[in-house]
Design an enzyme around this catalytic site. Structure first.
Site, PDB file in Angstrom:
ATOM      1  N   CYS A 161       0.840  -1.194   0.000  1.00  0.00           N
ATOM      2  CA  CYS A 161       0.000   0.000   0.000  1.00  0.00           C
ATOM      3  C   CYS A 161       0.882   1.254   0.000  1.00  0.00           C
ATOM      4  O   CYS A 161       1.601   1.495  -0.964  1.00  0.00           O
ATOM      5  CB  CYS A 161      -0.968  -0.062   1.182  1.00  0.00           C
ATOM      6  N   ASP A 218      -9.121  -2.858  -7.516  1.00  0.00           N
ATOM      7  CA  ASP A 218      -8.642  -1.892  -6.521  1.00  0.00           C
ATOM      8  C   ASP A 218      -9.338  -0.555  -6.764  1.00  0.00           C
ATOM      9  O   ASP A 218      -9.145   0.073  -7.812  1.00  0.00           O
ATOM     10  CB  ASP A 218      -7.129  -1.743  -6.655  1.00  0.00           C
ATOM     11  N   HIS A 250      -7.879  -3.924  -3.340  1.00  0.00           N
ATOM     12  CA  HIS A 250      -6.684  -3.409  -2.679  1.00  0.00           C
ATOM     13  C   HIS A 250      -6.415  -4.225  -1.414  1.00  0.00           C
ATOM     14  O   HIS A 250      -7.318  -4.813  -0.836  1.00  0.00           O
ATOM     15  CB  HIS A 250      -6.926  -1.942  -2.316  1.00  0.00           C
TER      16      HIS A 250
END
Length: 283
Positions: A161, A218, A250
């Protein structure tokens, strides 16, 4: 090796409650599929790394008695170096790497006590300069070399991330690395004084090969963005690769969250190991 929590309700509640103590408040309660990796056979725990006049806290895990293991820098999610990131370090150490995860925005604040993700971003993460992060990662490498705890001629980096974006940046910054693996890291966006460049801006400056792992569903990183990066690295740095998992959200490797997708996470982990092996980091 990593072990999955058995599917037993009473044990699951116990282990989840125990593990939650090491997670950021914003991601509790912790999911039942959370992986717990033992520290048996490892030297694991917190260390402090000198950088720009401060001591940066970091979690270090390495095989006991081995001082020539390849070094993997592990870059945190927005939630800091919480239990999931520490577990990633232990997973890597159980494979034979020395893994270090520095707290890259401890100067800006402690996110572990904040229960609201927008506050984490606005009050802490958005205030972190990329230059500070690059310097702290450089300091981590220097510290590992001075401590003689790993082979600093064989260094890789992986991140998730927020940390996935940092992987791309650091692979454009430091040619000492052998390879990087970026898990669902942001690729483009507006520039600012603190974040002047994004991975897409730096594609032509990549100094080491990066494997990027992305989810096709995502919500924050559209496939169009991934495809722009794919085209950029094909033109400028053909050694890097991008993988997109269809219908995958995600944070698909975050086994403590509802976004976890075991099949994609396992495949990504397998690809990461193969990528490191193929680029000078076999264990």
């Amino acid at each position: 090796m990593p072990t999955q929590i058995p599917d037993d309700p009473s044990r699951r509640r116990f282990v989840t409650a125990l593990a939650a103590a090491g997670f950021a408040a914003a991601v509790r309660p912790v999911g039942a599929e959370t992986i717990v990796t033992p520290s048996s056979g490892l030297t694991a725990g917190m260390v402090h790394i000198p950088s720009a006049g401060v001591e940066v806290p970091a979690y270090r895990a390495m095989p006991q008695g081995r001082r020539n293991a390849p070094l993997i820098l592990v870059v945190q999610e927005i939630f800091g170096v919480h239990e999931h990131i520490r577990d990633i370090c232990r997973r890597l150490a159980q494979l034979g790497y020395c893994a270090i995860a520095p707290e890259l925005y401890f100067r800006q604040g402690d996110v572990s006590t904040i229960s609201d993700i927008p506050r984490i971003i606005s009050e802490v993460v958005s205030r972190v300069p990329d230059a500070q992060v690059m310097a702290d990662l450089d300091a981590t490498l220097a510290w590992a070399g001075a401590q003689d705890i790993a082979d600093t001629q064989r260094v890789g980096i992986t991140g998730f991330c927020w940390g996935g974006r940092i992987v791309w940046l650091y692979c454009a910054h430091n040619p000492q690395l052998k390879a990087g693996v970026a898990w669902y890291g942001k690729l483009e966006g507006p520039s600012s004084e603190l974040t002047p460049k994004h991975p897409l801006d730096l594609a032509a400056q990549l100094r080491v090969p990066v494997l990027g792992l992305y989810g096709g569903a995502d919500a924050g990183i559209p496939v169009t963005s991934v495809e722009r990066m794919r085209e950029a690295i094909a033109t400028a740095h053909g050694a890097s690769e991008l993988v997109v998992y269809p219908d995958t959200p995600h944070a698909f490797n975050a086994d403590y969250r509802p976004s976890y997708r075991p099949a994609a996470a396992a495949d990504g982990w397998k690809r990461m190991r193969a990528w490191f092996d193929a680029h000078g980091l076999p264990v």
